[in-house]
Design an enzyme around this catalytic site. Structure first.
Site, PDB file in Angstrom:
ATOM      1  N   ARG A 134     -15.550  24.427  -0.853  1.00  0.00           N
ATOM      2  CA  ARG A 134     -14.322  24.905  -0.206  1.00  0.00           C
ATOM      3  C   ARG A 134     -14.137  26.371  -0.537  1.00  0.00           C
ATOM      4  O   ARG A 134     -14.101  26.758  -1.700  1.00  0.00           O
ATOM      5  CB  ARG A 134     -13.099  24.119  -0.663  1.00  0.00           C
ATOM      6  CG  ARG A 134     -11.883  24.314   0.273  1.00  0.00           C
ATOM      7  CD  ARG A 134     -10.604  23.691  -0.259  1.00  0.00           C
ATOM      8  NE  ARG A 134     -10.125  24.451  -1.394  1.00  0.00           N
ATOM      9  CZ  ARG A 134      -9.594  23.891  -2.491  1.00  0.00           C
ATOM     10  NH1 ARG A 134      -9.489  22.577  -2.590  1.00  0.00           N
ATOM     11  NH2 ARG A 134      -9.191  24.650  -3.486  1.00  0.00           N
ATOM     12  N   GLU A 156     -11.373  32.532  -3.758  1.00  0.00           N
ATOM     13  CA  GLU A 156     -12.485  32.013  -4.571  1.00  0.00           C
ATOM     14  C   GLU A 156     -13.308  31.040  -3.741  1.00  0.00           C
ATOM     15  O   GLU A 156     -12.894  30.627  -2.649  1.00  0.00           O
ATOM     16  CB  GLU A 156     -11.965  31.294  -5.815  1.00  0.00           C
ATOM     17  CG  GLU A 156     -11.145  30.066  -5.486  1.00  0.00           C
ATOM     18  CD  GLU A 156     -11.198  28.968  -6.542  1.00  0.00           C
ATOM     19  OE1 GLU A 156     -12.068  29.002  -7.417  1.00  0.00           O
ATOM     20  OE2 GLU A 156     -10.366  28.053  -6.458  1.00  0.00           O
ATOM     21  N   ASN A 158     -15.237  27.324  -4.179  1.00  0.00           N
ATOM     22  CA  ASN A 158     -15.340  26.155  -5.063  1.00  0.00           C
ATOM     23  C   ASN A 158     -16.593  25.352  -4.775  1.00  0.00           C
ATOM     24  O   ASN A 158     -16.854  24.988  -3.627  1.00  0.00           O
ATOM     25  CB  ASN A 158     -14.121  25.258  -4.866  1.00  0.00           C
ATOM     26  CG  ASN A 158     -12.847  25.935  -5.311  1.00  0.00           C
ATOM     27  OD1 ASN A 158     -12.612  26.118  -6.501  1.00  0.00           O
ATOM     28  ND2 ASN A 158     -12.029  26.358  -4.350  1.00  0.00           N
ATOM     29  N   SER A 163     -10.809  19.721  -3.999  1.00  0.00           N
ATOM     30  CA  SER A 163      -9.977  18.568  -3.656  1.00  0.00           C
ATOM     31  C   SER A 163      -9.098  18.828  -2.432  1.00  0.00           C
ATOM     32  O   SER A 163      -9.191  19.863  -1.797  1.00  0.00           O
ATOM     33  CB  SER A 163      -9.126  18.181  -4.865  1.00  0.00           C
ATOM     34  OG  SER A 163      -8.437  19.299  -5.321  1.00  0.00           O
ATOM     35  N   LYS A 339     -16.476  32.446 -11.092  1.00  0.00           N
ATOM     36  CA  LYS A 339     -15.863  33.684 -10.605  1.00  0.00           C
ATOM     37  C   LYS A 339     -16.776  34.887 -10.878  1.00  0.00           C
ATOM     38  O   LYS A 339     -16.724  35.889 -10.168  1.00  0.00           O
ATOM     39  CB  LYS A 339     -14.505  33.893 -11.272  1.00  0.00           C
ATOM     40  CG  LYS A 339     -13.351  33.209 -10.544  1.00  0.00           C
ATOM     41  CD  LYS A 339     -13.093  31.833 -10.981  1.00  0.00           C
ATOM     42  CE  LYS A 339     -11.971  31.176 -10.191  1.00  0.00           C
ATOM     43  NZ  LYS A 339     -11.926  29.735 -10.415  1.00  0.00           N
ATOM     44  N   LYS A 406      -9.349  36.668 -14.435  1.00  0.00           N
ATOM     45  CA  LYS A 406      -9.789  35.268 -14.333  1.00  0.00           C
ATOM     46  C   LYS A 406     -10.922  34.950 -15.308  1.00  0.00           C
ATOM     47  O   LYS A 406     -11.914  35.672 -15.358  1.00  0.00           O
ATOM     48  CB  LYS A 406     -10.297  34.979 -12.914  1.00  0.00           C
ATOM     49  CG  LYS A 406      -9.281  35.154 -11.824  1.00  0.00           C
ATOM     50  CD  LYS A 406      -9.814  34.635 -10.497  1.00  0.00           C
ATOM     51  CE  LYS A 406      -8.832  34.903  -9.380  1.00  0.00           C
ATOM     52  NZ  LYS A 406      -9.318  34.358  -8.089  1.00  0.00           N
ATOM     53  N   GLU A 410     -12.027  26.273 -13.559  1.00  0.00           N
ATOM     54  CA  GLU A 410     -11.584  25.691 -12.299  1.00  0.00           C
ATOM     55  C   GLU A 410     -10.357  24.822 -12.525  1.00  0.00           C
ATOM     56  O   GLU A 410     -10.087  24.397 -13.648  1.00  0.00           O
ATOM     57  CB  GLU A 410     -12.704  24.796 -11.724  1.00  0.00           C
ATOM     58  CG  GLU A 410     -13.943  25.539 -11.317  1.00  0.00           C
ATOM     59  CD  GLU A 410     -13.667  26.606 -10.295  1.00  0.00           C
ATOM     60  OE1 GLU A 410     -12.805  26.398  -9.422  1.00  0.00           O
ATOM     61  OE2 GLU A 410     -14.288  27.677 -10.380  1.00  0.00           O
ATOM     62  N   GLY A 411      -9.650  24.551 -11.441  1.00  0.00           N
ATOM     63  CA  GLY A 411      -8.603  23.537 -11.501  1.00  0.00           C
ATOM     64  C   GLY A 411      -7.200  24.078 -11.634  1.00  0.00           C
ATOM     65  O   GLY A 411      -6.236  23.321 -11.701  1.00  0.00           O
ATOM     66  N   ARG A 492      -2.474  25.247   1.634  1.00  0.00           N
ATOM     67  CA  ARG A 492      -1.586  25.013   0.488  1.00  0.00           C
ATOM     68  C   ARG A 492      -0.601  26.154   0.418  1.00  0.00           C
ATOM     69  O   ARG A 492      -0.948  27.309   0.674  1.00  0.00           O
ATOM     70  CB  ARG A 492      -2.395  24.988  -0.818  1.00  0.00           C
ATOM     71  CG  ARG A 492      -3.037  23.665  -1.105  1.00  0.00           C
ATOM     72  CD  ARG A 492      -3.872  23.755  -2.353  1.00  0.00           C
ATOM     73  NE  ARG A 492      -4.802  24.865  -2.275  1.00  0.00           N
ATOM     74  CZ  ARG A 492      -5.522  25.308  -3.297  1.00  0.00           C
ATOM     75  NH1 ARG A 492      -5.404  24.757  -4.476  1.00  0.00           N
ATOM     76  NH2 ARG A 492      -6.364  26.304  -3.135  1.00  0.00           N
TER      77      ARG A 492
END
Ligand code: ADP
Ligand code: MG
Ligand code: MG
Length: 516
Positions: A134, A156, A158, A163, A339, A406, A410-411, A492
């Site tokens: 993603r 970014e 992924n 998810s 990253k 950063k 992740e997450g 989002r």
């Protein structure tokens, strides 16, 4: 900056209209699985000791306006991104260099690399690699040209456990439903058909990627039935998002067995065949005799250091990595999503040095020119000239306001923003600064919306982040790409005062796009 819709959208609502919309959204969400397991602050373990409750996902009451050309731009570059990241994950030397640059301050990345090294020493058994990727973007207004243009800029990329594909499909359906039933009844109606709500087939697209890998895995020589494993975290609250993908596989390919396995139970319920291939065998815990050969391991865990509380968890990752199962992702693909890799790929070429990007794909095509347009400035924090320059900006109380720092995580919830950067850096040994990257903040044009969270409405300025999914199946050895597809999208949204946008982390909410 001008608002995207001139301020008339979404319409202002009377108290009765709010109540009616809340009622409809609450019921539709639970009725259709736009849900999560409750956070303990909403329903405690004492209130629900058997874990039977689900609550609605935070969601906007209206789809957010999103510039049509930006949406098209993000969708159109996805297949190039898939190809790029497949190529990066095949370049072990490049990734070794990346790891070397960050591992001093990052034990987690070092541990991942060590697992890869061990498997490499004995030889990988499975050449195929599956990516369910993603790529995330925000809209950026470029005022440097004569006519200001809107473009998407990548936040970014992924490569592990990306998810919300399941929930995003249902959020798009919720807004389509509201457009049919509710919006036209408002005092300031939104006539049916006036919103441009694109199809969102993410659940289908991601499931199709898993199915393709399953089919690419040959029939079992050991005469077991083949299966797919969803490798999940214990106590996962975002379980319906994952379930929607399982249900989609069950619908499209009912003959594929899919099982959920907690990361902590890998060594308990799986073993490796004593063969040169080291097939991964899954023994169904509820049965004495049912053994499956795992064709695909789809990881929705393993990206967070907390997934590895001790040596056993690292042994489990090694066990998976050396198995014959097709991994989504392999450790190399997981590392390709750091990253640091993004920072290196976005570094422009100079007259004397070619771009890093050109190592992986031809950088003179139209497709790659499109990719470049999605890049924003990202700097190393090492002791190179560029790194020293970035350190100056990061430590300066004024200049740091334009940046986010950063780590290789992740997450959500791991970044350091704006004025927090200098003090944070000073709390970290200077020798470890190289394990971070410094990225320019993207500031999208203002959007207005209303978020329904835990039954309450939050109204105001919001920031939207678009994600585009991709599926890719490739051969690590030969580079042959067997599948490369764009696989739907996600919007989002978070309040414009919030730095982080993670829905699962409780900052953001689900949304969908209406193209403007
Ligand atoms: P993670 O892998 O933890 O999701 P991200 O790089 O996506 O890390 O950062 C988390 C969140 O921080 C994003 O969802 C976004 O809201 C915000 N963010 C990250 N980078 C930027 C940026 N360059 N400009 C504006 N916001 C950003
Ligand atoms: Mg993110
Ligand atoms: Mg991420």
């Amino acid at each position: 900056m001008a608002s995207l819709t001139g301020g008339a959208y979404p319409p202002s609502l009377k108290a009765e209209e709010r109540e009616a919309l809340i009622e409809t959204v609450k019921d539709w969400s639970i009725g259709n699985g736009l849900a999560v397991r409750p956070p303990p602050t909403v329903i405690s373990a004492e209130t629900d000791p058997k874990g039977i409750s689900a609550v609605t996902v935070p969601v906007t009451l209206f789809p957010s306006p999103f510039p049509r050309q930006c949406f098209a731009q993000a969708k159109s570059v996805q297949r190039t991104y898939n190809e790029l990241y497949a190529a990066v994950s095949r370049d072990e030397k490049f990734l070794a260099q990346v790891v070397k640059e960050v591992e001093g301050g990052d034990e987690f990345i070092r541990n991942l690399w060590n697992v890869h090294q061990k498997v490499k020493a004995e030889g990988y058994s499975q050449p195929l690699s599956l990516g369910l990727f993603r790529s995330d973007y925000m809209v950026h207004q470029d005022t440097s040209t004569l006519t200001p243009t809107l473009q998407v800029k990548q936040v970014e990329f992924n490569t592990i456990a990306a998810s919300f594909g399941g929930l995003s499909t249902y959020t798009s359906l919720l807004h389509k439903y509201l457009a049919k039933t509710e919006y036209s009844l408002l005092d300031t109606p939104i006539p049916e058909g006036s919103l441009d709500l694109p199809e969102n087939t993410t659940a289908h697209g991601l499931a199709a990627g898993i199915e393709a890998a399953y089919l690419a895995y040959p029939e079992s020589e050991l005469k077991h039935e083949k299966a797919v494993i969803f490798l999940v975290q214990g106590g996962e609250r975002n379980v319906f998002d994952q379930r929607h993908l399982e249900y989609q596989i069950a619908k499209a390919s009912p003959s594929i067995p899919v099982f959920r396995l907690r990361y902590a139970d890998i060594l308990k319920h799986t073993s490796l065949a004593d063969t040169p291939k080291r097939q991964l065998l899954y023994r169904l815990p509820r049965s004495q005799s049912k053994v499956y050969e795992v064709a695909v391991v789809y990881m929705r865990s393993g990206y967070d250091p907390n997934d590895y509380p001790g040596q056993e968890a690292w042994d489990a990752r090694y066990h998976l990595e050396r198995s014959h199962a097709i991994k989504c992702p392999t450790i190399l693909t997981q590392l390709a999503g750091t990253k640091k890799v993004q920072q290196i790929l976005t570094t422009p070429k100079t007259p004397s040095v070619p771009s890093a990007l050109s190592k992986f794909i031809r950088d003179d095509t139209d497709d790659v020119a499109e990719l470049w347009r999605t890049f924003t400035n990202i700097y190393p924090m090492d002791t190179s000239d560029a790194g020293l320059e970035a350190r100056k900006k990061a430590l300066d109380p004024q200049l740091c306001q334009a940046y986010v720092l950063k780590p290789q995580r992740e997450g959500g919830g791991n970044n350091i923003y704006r004025s927090s950067i200098p003090a944070f850096l000073k709390s970290v040994p200077e020798a470890h600064w190289g394990s971070f990257i410094l990225m320019e903040l993207i500031t999208p044009p203002p959007v207005h919306n209303i978020i329904l969270r835990n039954g309450n409405l939050e109204e105001g300025g919001v920031i939207c982040e678009l994600g585009v999914y991709g599926t890719c199946l490739w051969d690590q050895n030969t580079g042959e790409v067997r599948r490369n597809e764009e696989a739907g999208h996600l919007l989002r949204t978070k309040g414009d005062k919030s730095e982080e946008g993670g829905v699962a982390a409780g900052f953001g909410c689900m949304d969908s796009v209406t193209l403007v």
